[in-house]
Structure formats: C-alpha cells, structure tokens
Enzyme design. Structure first.
Site, PDB file in Angstrom:
ATOM      1  N   GLU A 204       1.715 -16.493 -14.621  1.00 47.87           N
ATOM      2  CA  GLU A 204       1.313 -16.268 -16.022  1.00 47.87           C
ATOM      3  C   GLU A 204       2.210 -17.135 -16.898  1.00 47.87           C
ATOM      4  O   GLU A 204       3.320 -17.504 -16.482  1.00 47.87           O
ATOM      5  CB  GLU A 204       1.459 -14.771 -16.338  1.00 47.87           C
ATOM      6  CG  GLU A 204       1.180 -14.305 -17.746  1.00 47.87           C
ATOM      7  CD  GLU A 204      -0.182 -14.713 -18.288  1.00 47.87           C
ATOM      8  OE1 GLU A 204      -0.194 -15.657 -19.109  1.00 47.87           O
ATOM      9  OE2 GLU A 204      -1.217 -14.123 -17.914  1.00 47.87           O
TER      10      GLU A 204
ATOM     11  N   THR B  95      -8.265  -4.120 -15.841  1.00 49.44           N
ATOM     12  CA  THR B  95      -7.156  -4.815 -16.506  1.00 49.44           C
ATOM     13  C   THR B  95      -7.123  -4.417 -17.981  1.00 49.44           C
ATOM     14  O   THR B  95      -8.062  -3.807 -18.503  1.00 49.44           O
ATOM     15  CB  THR B  95      -7.311  -6.347 -16.411  1.00 49.44           C
ATOM     16  OG1 THR B  95      -8.370  -6.737 -17.286  1.00 49.44           O
ATOM     17  CG2 THR B  95      -7.600  -6.802 -14.990  1.00 49.44           C
TER      18      THR B  95
ATOM     19  N   GLU C 190      -9.918  -6.059 -19.857  1.00 54.00           N
ATOM     20  CA  GLU C 190     -11.188  -5.442 -19.472  1.00 54.00           C
ATOM     21  C   GLU C 190     -11.386  -4.089 -20.170  1.00 54.00           C
ATOM     22  O   GLU C 190     -12.486  -3.770 -20.620  1.00 54.00           O
ATOM     23  CB  GLU C 190     -11.149  -5.247 -17.951  1.00 54.00           C
ATOM     24  CG  GLU C 190     -12.377  -4.659 -17.325  1.00 54.00           C
ATOM     25  CD  GLU C 190     -12.250  -4.683 -15.789  1.00 54.00           C
ATOM     26  OE1 GLU C 190     -11.116  -4.778 -15.262  1.00 54.00           O
ATOM     27  OE2 GLU C 190     -13.295  -4.609 -15.135  1.00 54.00           O
TER      28      GLU C 190
ATOM     29  N   GLU D 233      -2.342 -13.940  -7.957  1.00 54.05           N
ATOM     30  CA  GLU D 233      -3.133 -13.627  -9.155  1.00 54.05           C
ATOM     31  C   GLU D 233      -2.759 -14.592 -10.264  1.00 54.05           C
ATOM     32  O   GLU D 233      -1.587 -14.742 -10.621  1.00 54.05           O
ATOM     33  CB  GLU D 233      -2.919 -12.178  -9.616  1.00 54.05           C
ATOM     34  CG  GLU D 233      -3.767 -11.893 -10.867  1.00 54.05           C
ATOM     35  CD  GLU D 233      -4.013 -10.427 -11.161  1.00 54.05           C
ATOM     36  OE1 GLU D 233      -4.053  -9.622 -10.208  1.00 54.05           O
ATOM     37  OE2 GLU D 233      -4.181 -10.106 -12.351  1.00 54.05           O
TER      38      GLU D 233
ATOM     39  N   ASP E 135      -9.327 -16.906 -19.757  1.00 53.41           N
ATOM     40  CA  ASP E 135      -9.673 -17.124 -21.169  1.00 53.41           C
ATOM     41  C   ASP E 135     -11.074 -17.717 -21.254  1.00 53.41           C
ATOM     42  O   ASP E 135     -11.345 -18.756 -20.634  1.00 53.41           O
ATOM     43  CB  ASP E 135      -8.658 -18.075 -21.818  1.00 53.41           C
ATOM     44  CG  ASP E 135      -7.298 -17.408 -21.957  1.00 53.41           C
ATOM     45  OD1 ASP E 135      -7.204 -16.389 -22.653  1.00 53.41           O
ATOM     46  OD2 ASP E 135      -6.332 -17.901 -21.343  1.00 53.41           O
TER      47      ASP E 135
ATOM     48  N   ASP F 199     -15.984 -11.219 -18.652  1.00 55.30           N
ATOM     49  CA  ASP F 199     -17.000 -10.565 -19.483  1.00 55.30           C
ATOM     50  C   ASP F 199     -17.729 -11.593 -20.353  1.00 55.30           C
ATOM     51  O   ASP F 199     -18.380 -11.237 -21.326  1.00 55.30           O
ATOM     52  CB  ASP F 199     -16.380  -9.453 -20.340  1.00 55.30           C
ATOM     53  CG  ASP F 199     -15.368  -9.975 -21.349  1.00 55.30           C
ATOM     54  OD1 ASP F 199     -15.064 -11.195 -21.336  1.00 55.30           O
ATOM     55  OD2 ASP F 199     -14.867  -9.163 -22.155  1.00 55.30           O
TER      56      ASP F 199
HETATM   57  C1  SAM Z   1      -7.868 -13.331 -21.334  1.00 52.27           C
HETATM   58  S1  SAM Z   1      -6.287 -13.145 -20.650  1.00 52.27           S
HETATM   59  C2  SAM Z   1      -6.558 -11.949 -19.341  1.00 52.27           C
HETATM   60  C3  SAM Z   1      -5.288 -11.338 -18.857  1.00 52.27           C
HETATM   61  C4  SAM Z   1      -5.426 -10.325 -17.716  1.00 52.27           C
HETATM   62  N1  SAM Z   1      -5.932 -10.938 -16.508  1.00 52.27           N
HETATM   63  C5  SAM Z   1      -6.305  -9.184 -18.141  1.00 52.27           C
HETATM   64  O1  SAM Z   1      -7.473  -9.145 -17.692  1.00 52.27           O
HETATM   65  O2  SAM Z   1      -5.842  -8.321 -18.919  1.00 52.27           O
HETATM   66  C6  SAM Z   1      -6.081 -14.656 -19.726  1.00 52.27           C
HETATM   67  C7  SAM Z   1      -4.644 -14.874 -19.305  1.00 52.27           C
HETATM   68  O3  SAM Z   1      -4.564 -16.036 -18.499  1.00 52.27           O
HETATM   69  C8  SAM Z   1      -3.364 -16.716 -18.801  1.00 52.27           C
HETATM   70  N2  SAM Z   1      -3.560 -18.120 -18.409  1.00 52.27           N
HETATM   71  C9  SAM Z   1      -4.505 -18.962 -18.869  1.00 52.27           C
HETATM   72  N3  SAM Z   1      -4.414 -20.159 -18.271  1.00 52.27           N
HETATM   73  C10 SAM Z   1      -3.376 -20.063 -17.392  1.00 52.27           C
HETATM   74  C11 SAM Z   1      -2.775 -20.991 -16.488  1.00 52.27           C
HETATM   75  N4  SAM Z   1      -3.247 -22.241 -16.364  1.00 52.27           N
HETATM   76  N5  SAM Z   1      -1.716 -20.575 -15.776  1.00 52.27           N
HETATM   77  C12 SAM Z   1      -1.237 -19.311 -15.894  1.00 52.27           C
HETATM   78  N6  SAM Z   1      -1.778 -18.383 -16.737  1.00 52.27           N
HETATM   79  C13 SAM Z   1      -2.822 -18.769 -17.474  1.00 52.27           C
HETATM   80  C14 SAM Z   1      -3.184 -16.512 -20.299  1.00 52.27           C
HETATM   81  O4  SAM Z   1      -1.837 -16.672 -20.697  1.00 52.27           O
HETATM   82  C15 SAM Z   1      -3.699 -15.081 -20.478  1.00 52.27           C
HETATM   83  O5  SAM Z   1      -2.643 -14.152 -20.397  1.00 52.27           O
END
Ligand code: SAM
Length: 236
Positions: free
Chosen positions: A91, A214, A217, A66, A141, A177
């Site tokens: 992460e 999540t 979400e 993941e 993101d 989303d």
């Molecule tokens: C919008 S958040 C969603 C987090 C989680 N999946 C959720 O739905 O609650 C996107 C996450 O992806 C992580 N992220 C973005 N680019 C990443 C990368 N290249 N490697 C690891 N994590 C990454 C960010 O740190 C962030 O915590």
C-alpha cells in the site's frame, strides 16, 4: 530510507503514470506510533533488490499478496484466519499502513509483512517470477472518468506482470464496484489464454463467504453499490 522519512513513490521513474495519488491525510497518534515502533517488526524497507521471501517470513509457506489494502482491516482478518499462509500487503497510504500495523500487533500476527511502495515496482523488481500463490486486489481505484482510465491499475501490461509472478495454478482475485472497470477486466482476462476463469459461465464469481468486506466496500454497500468479483487461475 525509513518509512517515517519523507518519501516519494518511484522518484527514479517520474514518467510512469501512477494508479494512485498520494493523499497526505492526517494520521492518528496511534498510527504514527505504529509506523515508528512496529515498522521494524512488520515492515519491509524500500529498495530494488529481489526479496528473500523465506528469510523475510522465517519459514517456507504459500504466499498471498494483497495490493492496495487501504486500512488493512480485511487483510488482517484474512491473515488471522489463515495462519499456515504468508501474507504480504502492499500500500502507499501511510495512515492505512499504520492502521494495519496496529491490527497486526493486536492480533499477534507473525506471518504478515507490509510494504509501503508502488505495487507495480514491487512486482517488477522485488518479487521473483512464479513466487506467489494468490494475488488479491480489492476495490482498485476506479478512475471513473474516461480521460483517467490510463491510470487504472489493472490493464494488459499489469495483468501480464501478474501472470509472470504467480505460480502455475496461482489465483488472481479481484473485486470492484465499478461496473465498466469490472467488465473491462473480465474481457481482458477471458481473452488471455494464460488465464482460466474459475466462474463456470466465464463471468463474475459470487462473493466467497471467507472474504471479509473491506472498508471501501462497506461504504459502497451503504450507498447501494453493487460489487463485481473475479476469480482467475494462471495456467501454464
Ligand atoms: C479504493 S482504495 C481500496 C482500499 C481497500 N482495498 C478497500 O477496499 O478498502 C484503493 C487503494 O489502492 C491503493 N493503491 C493504488 N494504486 C496502488 C499501487 N500501485 N500500489 C500500492 N497501492 C496502491 C491506494 O492507495 C488505495 O488505498
């Protein structure tokens, strides 16, 4: 270098555009303790050498990766419900990692490992080709402004990397989303012969009942956001 040390993502390749910005948000005392005391149990140190997956997990089993698990709550629930499968979470956000370590300890998970790293680098350098059974990316993101689209994680070079790392018939599960992001991913994957869309109409797939919501979400749902979900299989 340890997880608790000062740490820079990809300091050796400063020119690459990252899909994240490191937020130095506050850590709770429990998360801090988790990073200090539980990292040895669940964490995989940063480095450049390929991972010996069987040794890391102490067994041979299907592997789910993941990417960007956020606070890891839903990843912990999935892993707990699926003890026959090895789970690897990647992460960059330290409080989220601390949160997942606490959940993993509480649930007594022995088949979950965690990396604090840029997932692009982990895939490129540390995970062997054809080593993963399922890759899941929930709510990457969105980078909604057009001038930031280049920061979006899921684009053609990344998708080609995912195809290389998945086993044949391995699955890619994505949820977002952000409608225009979802449609661009759908178009990209549908146009690539290596990917088979598991949705019968070549469109989006319904929310699988066994995928927990999540944190991101749940917040989106409270704000009335719709979710687009994609499930693809890598063929030969
Ligand atoms: C919008 S958040 C969603 C987090 C989680 N999946 C959720 O739905 O609650 C996107 C996450 O992806 C992580 N992220 C973005 N680019 C990443 C990368 N290249 N490697 C690891 N994590 C990454 C960010 O740190 C962030 O915590």
């Amino acid at each position: 270098m340890s997880i608790v040390d000062e740490w820079k993502v990809g300091a050796d390749s400063p020119l690459r555009i990252r899909s994240f910005v490191l937020r130095e948000s506050r850590m709770t005392r429990a998360q801090q303790r988790a990073l200090t005391e539980l990292w040895e149990r669940f964490g995989i140190e940063s480095g450049n050498t390929p991972l010996a997956i069987v040794e890391l997990f102490g067994r041979r089993a299907p592997l789910v990766v993941e990417i960007g698990f956020g606070d890891g709550e839903s990843l912990a629930v999935m892993a707990n419900a699926d003890p026959e499968v090895n789970y690897l979470g990647i992460e960059v956000h330290r409080p989220g990692i601390g949160h997942l370590l606490l959940r993993a300890e509480k649930l007594g998970l022995t088949h979950l490992r965690v990396m604090r790293a840029d997932a692009v680098e982990v895939l490129e350098r540390r995970l062997p080709d054809e080593s993963i059974d399922r890759i899941q990316i929930f709510f990457p993101d969105p980078w909604p402004k057009a001038r930031h689209h280049k920061r979006r994680l899921i684009q053609s070079s990344f998708v080609a990397l995912l195809a290389r790392k998945l086993k044949s018939a391995g699955q890619l599960h994505i949820a977002t989303d952000c409608e225009d992001y979802a449609r661009s991913i759908l178009d990209l994957l549908n146009a690539t012969p290596r990917w088979v869309n598991k949705a019968p109409d070549q469109g989006f797939t319904p929310h699988p009942a066994d995928r927990p919501l999540t944190k991101f979400e749940q917040r989106g749902r409270r704000l009335g956001h719709e979710v687009w979900e994609l499930l693809f299989m890598r063929c030969e």
